[in-house]
Design a protein around this motif. Sequence first.
Motif, mmCIF file in Angstrom:
data_model
loop_
_atom_site.group_PDB
_atom_site.id
_atom_site.type_symbol
_atom_site.label_atom_id
_atom_site.label_comp_id
_atom_site.label_asym_id
_atom_site.label_seq_id
_atom_site.Cartn_x
_atom_site.Cartn_y
_atom_site.Cartn_z
ATOM 1 N N UNK A 185 61.049 11.025 14.238
ATOM 2 C CA UNK A 185 59.856 12.265 14.515
ATOM 3 C C UNK A 185 61.178 13.252 15.343
ATOM 4 N N UNK A 186 61.704 13.048 16.326
ATOM 5 C CA UNK A 186 62.021 13.761 17.876
ATOM 6 C C UNK A 186 63.063 14.582 17.388
ATOM 7 N N UNK A 187 64.236 13.478 16.558
ATOM 8 C CA UNK A 187 65.789 14.411 16.211
ATOM 9 C C UNK A 187 65.026 15.529 15.202
ATOM 10 N N UNK A 188 64.117 15.241 14.603
ATOM 11 C CA UNK A 188 63.540 16.885 13.459
ATOM 12 C C UNK A 188 63.134 17.908 13.785
ATOM 13 N N UNK A 189 61.740 17.681 15.019
ATOM 14 C CA UNK A 189 61.141 18.467 16.185
ATOM 15 C C UNK A 189 62.760 19.225 16.821
ATOM 16 N N UNK A 190 63.575 18.416 17.541
ATOM 17 C CA UNK A 190 64.038 19.371 17.941
ATOM 18 C C UNK A 190 65.365 19.860 16.906
ATOM 19 N N UNK A 191 65.544 19.593 16.031
ATOM 20 C CA UNK A 191 66.743 20.158 14.882
ATOM 21 C C UNK A 191 65.182 21.595 14.275
ATOM 22 N N UNK A 192 64.265 21.505 14.294
ATOM 23 C CA UNK A 192 63.263 22.443 14.039
ATOM 24 C C UNK A 192 63.512 23.629 15.242
ATOM 25 N N UNK A 193 62.989 23.225 16.648
ATOM 26 C CA UNK A 193 63.606 24.184 17.713
ATOM 27 C C UNK A 193 65.246 24.635 17.389
#
Length: 411
Positions: free
Chosen positions: A126-134
Motif C-alpha cells: 500500500x504505502x509504496x503506491x501511496x507515495x508513488x501516487x503523491x
Amino acid sequence: MIDARTIRKDFPILDQQVNDEPLVYLDNAATTQKPQAVLDALNDYYHKDNANVHRGVHTLAERATHTYEAAREKVRAFIHANKTAEVLFTRGTTTSLNWVARSYGDAFVKEGDEIVISYMEHHSNIVPWQQLAIRKKATLKYISLTAEGTLDLEDARRQITDKTAIVSLAHASNVLGVLNPIKELASLAHQHGAIMVVDGAQATPHMAIDVQDLDCDFYAFSGHKMCAPTGIGVLYGKRPLLEQMEPIEFGGEMIDFVYLQESTWSELPWKFEAGTPNIAGAIGLGAAIDYLSELGMNHIHHYEAQLVQYVLPKLQAIEGLTIYGPSDPLQRTGVIAFNLEGIHPHDVATALDMEGIAVRAGHHCAQPLLSYLTVPATARASFYFYNTEADCDRLVEAIKATKEFFQHGTI
C-alpha cells in the motif's frame, strides 16, 4: 505425502517448552522456522567459504560466488522464471515492491494515471503506491471485497480501466487467508495496458508458483516466510521491463565502469544489486528451496488444505468466535484470523502463549483492511507443513479455556 510428525524433527526450535508447555508455533504468516538443512548451509558457508562474491579470483571467493549464483538458479527454477537475469535478490518483499514503485513507477507512471490495489493488502503493498501516487499526481484506487472477504471481481473490472498503469495485488491475504485469481487479473490488467505486480509473500511458501503461467510482470516474495533466513527476498521481473528500468541504489557491484562524472551499469540482474549482497541469506534461501522441493510444493499445499479442513469447523463451532475470511475451508489458505467476543485479541494471544501456543495479535500490517472490516485488531493462527492435527486440537482447547477464564475466571 507430508508426514508432519516426522518433518518436525528437522526443525530444532520446535522441540522446546514455552511456559512449561510444549511449543505449538502458529505464527507462520509472520515468519517460519528453519530446518536443520538450512542451518547447516549457513554454518557451512561461514565455516568454509566466507568471502565476497563476484570480486575475487581466490578459491574461497570463487566457491562463494558459485554457491550464491547457484541459489539464484534455484529460485529461477522454483518460480519457473525464464532466465536467471529476471531474478533479483532483495532484502524481502517490502524492498522488492519499493524497487518496482521507485524504478518502474517513477519512470512510467504519469500525472492522471491510476494505480489499483485492494483493501486486503499488506502495508508493504500500500504505502509504496501511496507515495508513488503523491510523487506523480496519480490516483490510487481500491478494489472492494465480497461479504466473504474475497476480492470482488466485478469491482475489479470497474476499477481497472484504460487509465490504469499498475495493478498490484497480494497472491494470498495475510489476514483473510484468501487466494486471489492472479492469472485472470493479470489478463485484465494487460487488456487495459497496465502491468501486474504481485505480492507473493503469503503464497510462495505454500504452493507451486509459475510466474510465466500467471503472466505477471513482477512477483515479490521473502525468504523468511519459506524456511530461509531473514533479510533475503526476491523480485522477479520480466526481462524487457527490467531492461528499461534504472537502478535505485548505487555503488559497487552494480556498475560496469565508473568515470569521473558518470557511470554505466552492469547487465541484469546485477545492475540492481548494489554493494555486498546478503550472501549467506541467498545461500540459505537456496537450501530452503531444496528442502521445500524435496517435500513437493503440491504436497505442502494439499497437506495445509487438509489441516484447514480439520480445524476450521472446530473453530467455527466455538460460540462467540468470529472468523474473518471465507467460511469454506477449500477457499482459504492456512491463515485464520479471529476474535473472541468481549476479549481483546492481545489478551487472547497472551492467554494462548501461557499454554505454549504462539499466535499473532494486532492489525497485521493491514490497517486499511481492518478498518474495512470495522475491527481494530484480530488474533491470527497461521499453519505450515510442520503443524499437526494435535496442534489444531491444542489451539481449539486453549481458545475454549481462554473464553471460560475471561467469562467465569476459571480454567
